[in-house]
Each structure stands twice: as C-alpha cells, then as structure tokens.
Design a protein around this motif. Structure first.
Motif, PDB file in Angstrom:
ATOM      1  N   ARG A 175     -17.252  -9.059  -1.835  1.00 42.68           N
ATOM      2  CA  ARG A 175     -17.434 -10.097  -0.821  1.00 42.68           C
ATOM      3  C   ARG A 175     -16.876  -9.579   0.495  1.00 42.68           C
ATOM      4  N   LEU A 176     -17.494  -9.994   1.595  1.00 46.44           N
ATOM      5  CA  LEU A 176     -16.983  -9.689   2.933  1.00 46.44           C
ATOM      6  C   LEU A 176     -16.679 -11.009   3.632  1.00 46.44           C
ATOM      7  N   SER A 177     -15.522 -11.060   4.267  1.00 48.02           N
ATOM      8  CA  SER A 177     -15.149 -12.226   5.065  1.00 48.02           C
ATOM      9  C   SER A 177     -14.760 -11.739   6.441  1.00 48.02           C
ATOM     10  N   VAL A 178     -15.428 -12.264   7.456  1.00 41.33           N
ATOM     11  CA  VAL A 178     -15.189 -11.863   8.838  1.00 41.33           C
ATOM     12  C   VAL A 178     -14.639 -13.087   9.563  1.00 41.33           C
ATOM     13  N   PHE A 179     -13.477 -12.916  10.212  1.00 44.14           N
ATOM     14  CA  PHE A 179     -12.798 -14.046  10.838  1.00 44.14           C
ATOM     15  C   PHE A 179     -12.699 -13.899  12.342  1.00 44.14           C
ATOM     16  N   GLY A 180     -12.935 -15.003  13.034  1.00 45.67           N
ATOM     17  CA  GLY A 180     -12.537 -15.182  14.413  1.00 45.67           C
ATOM     18  C   GLY A 180     -13.169 -14.314  15.468  1.00 45.67           C
ATOM     19  N   LEU A 181     -14.294 -13.712  15.214  1.00 49.04           N
ATOM     20  CA  LEU A 181     -14.927 -12.902  16.246  1.00 49.04           C
ATOM     21  C   LEU A 181     -15.797 -13.797  17.120  1.00 49.04           C
ATOM     22  N   PRO A 182     -15.539 -13.826  18.425  1.00 48.24           N
ATOM     23  CA  PRO A 182     -16.327 -14.708  19.287  1.00 48.24           C
ATOM     24  C   PRO A 182     -17.749 -14.208  19.497  1.00 48.24           C
ATOM     25  N   ALA A 183     -17.963 -12.905  19.317  1.00 43.82           N
ATOM     26  CA  ALA A 183     -19.303 -12.337  19.493  1.00 43.82           C
ATOM     27  C   ALA A 183     -19.402 -11.061  18.671  1.00 43.82           C
ATOM     28  N   LEU A 184     -20.587 -10.784  18.193  1.00 45.63           N
ATOM     29  CA  LEU A 184     -20.848  -9.543  17.459  1.00 45.63           C
ATOM     30  C   LEU A 184     -22.017  -8.829  18.118  1.00 45.63           C
ATOM     31  N   PRO A 185     -21.900  -7.520  18.316  1.00 52.47           N
ATOM     32  CA  PRO A 185     -23.062  -6.787  18.817  1.00 52.47           C
ATOM     33  C   PRO A 185     -24.210  -6.885  17.813  1.00 52.47           C
ATOM     34  N   PRO A 186     -25.428  -6.828  18.282  1.00 53.18           N
ATOM     35  CA  PRO A 186     -26.573  -6.941  17.363  1.00 53.18           C
ATOM     36  C   PRO A 186     -26.532  -5.931  16.219  1.00 53.18           C
ATOM     37  N   ALA A 187     -26.089  -4.709  16.483  1.00 53.55           N
ATOM     38  CA  ALA A 187     -26.054  -3.694  15.430  1.00 53.55           C
ATOM     39  C   ALA A 187     -25.089  -4.087  14.313  1.00 53.55           C
ATOM     40  N   VAL A 188     -23.927  -4.620  14.670  1.00 51.03           N
ATOM     41  CA  VAL A 188     -22.957  -5.053  13.659  1.00 51.03           C
ATOM     42  C   VAL A 188     -23.529  -6.231  12.873  1.00 51.03           C
TER      43      VAL A 188
END
Length: 193
Positions: A135-148
């Motif tokens: 599982r992946l959990s990603v927290f609190g990023l206000p923006a993600l580049p399209p590639a990510v």
C-alpha cells in the motif's frame, strides 16, 4: 518526498535503475559547466554573447540555471527532452538548438537513465504488483506534478494508493464559497479583490 518515492517505485519495477540519479541538478551543473567551456557557440548568438567574456563563476551560474531548467523539463516537459534525444526540435523556439545539443551531450556521456526516460519505461513496464509495496499512503502534498501523479495512478492499478489532502477540492477553495460568505470574510474590503 515525492521524487524519492517515485525513484523507489521505478527501482522496484525497472531492473538496472541506478541507485543514484546521474541527472540531479548538482551532477548536471558540473557537467554543463565543462560543456559550456567547450561548446561551439555559433549556434546561439545570445549564448555566445553571454559567455564571450564570462568568468568561471558566471559560466558556473549559467550551468546551474540550465541544469535547473533541465530538471524541470524532466518533470513537466519529458516529451520535449525525449524529442531532443530523437534528434527533433520540439518547440520551434529560436534558441532551442543549443539546449537540445547540451541535453544530447549529457545523455551521450551519462546514459539515458534520467527521470523522463525512467518515467516512460515505468509506465510501459508496470504489469503486476511484483516489487511494489502492499500500500502507498501520500500525505499533505498541496500539489503533485503530472509525472508523479501518473506514476501513482499507474501504481494504483496494482496496489492500494491513498492520497490524503488537507482540502481535496479541484477549485480554489475561496472561489467555491457563496458570495455572501466571501463578503463576510472580506469585511470592509471589496469582495471582488
């Protein structure tokens, strides 16, 4: 950080992914510093003018700026870099040629294991959950580049990916409020401002 997470995912799926990024801003800066000292500058009058009486510091500063631009291109314009590698001018801008030449030189001397190429290879190669975390959990990023985001989206086909946002809203939050609430927040100021 998102870049480190994505590099780990690439390493899990793509055998032979280097442990260290040969196309980091720092590494590219020093390679570009050397290349700018050896570059036939006739292809770009602006570059020739800038470097004609440049000190080492000025050449280093330019190399650092170009490396930072290439780093951003890997994230936001991978199609342009891959086009340059294939020998195509992509944007048609007048000074694109010297950038494309510098990029091709970096790839020729360091291989093509850069983020733009790894991203493309990862999306093609991902065909099972082998090597991926449960599982992946990603927290609190206000923006993600399209590639990510593309990598996370592709990974989500095989494992649970949870993205936790402070405000998961597609629109700017204040613009989604009713006019009377905006007027109340504005107080004495013009609500349009």
């Amino acid at each position: 950080l998102p870049t480190a997470l994505v590099w780990e995912l690439w390493s899990a799926v793509l055998p032979g992914t280097p442990a260290r990024n040969a196309f980091s801003v720092e590494a590219m800066t020093w390679r570009l510093f050397v290349a700018l000292g050896q570059l036939p500058l006739q292809s770009s009058p602006a570059l020739e003018s800038y470097l004609s009486d440049a000190t080492d510091w000025r050449r280093f500063d330019l190399a650092r700026r170009i490396a930072a631009s290439f780093d951003q291109y890997m994230v936001y314009r991978p199609d342009m870099l891959l086009g340059w590698e294939a020998g195509r001018e992509v944007t048609g801008q007048p000074d694109e040629g010297w950038q494309a030449g510098l990029w091709r030189g970096l790839v020729a001397s360091n291989g093509d294991q850069h983020r733009a190429r790894l991203h493309e290879s990862f999306l093609r190669a991902l065909s099972s959950a082998d090597g991926l975390p449960e599982r992946l959990s990603v927290f609190g990023l206000p923006a993600l580049p399209p590639a990510v985001f593309d990598v996370l989206r592709a990974t989500a086909d095989w494992v649970d990916v949870h993205i936790f946002l402070v405000n998961p809203c597609r629109a700017y939050w204040l613009e989604s409020l009713p006019d009377r609430t905006i007027a109340k927040i504005a107080g004495d100021r013009d609500p349009a401002e």
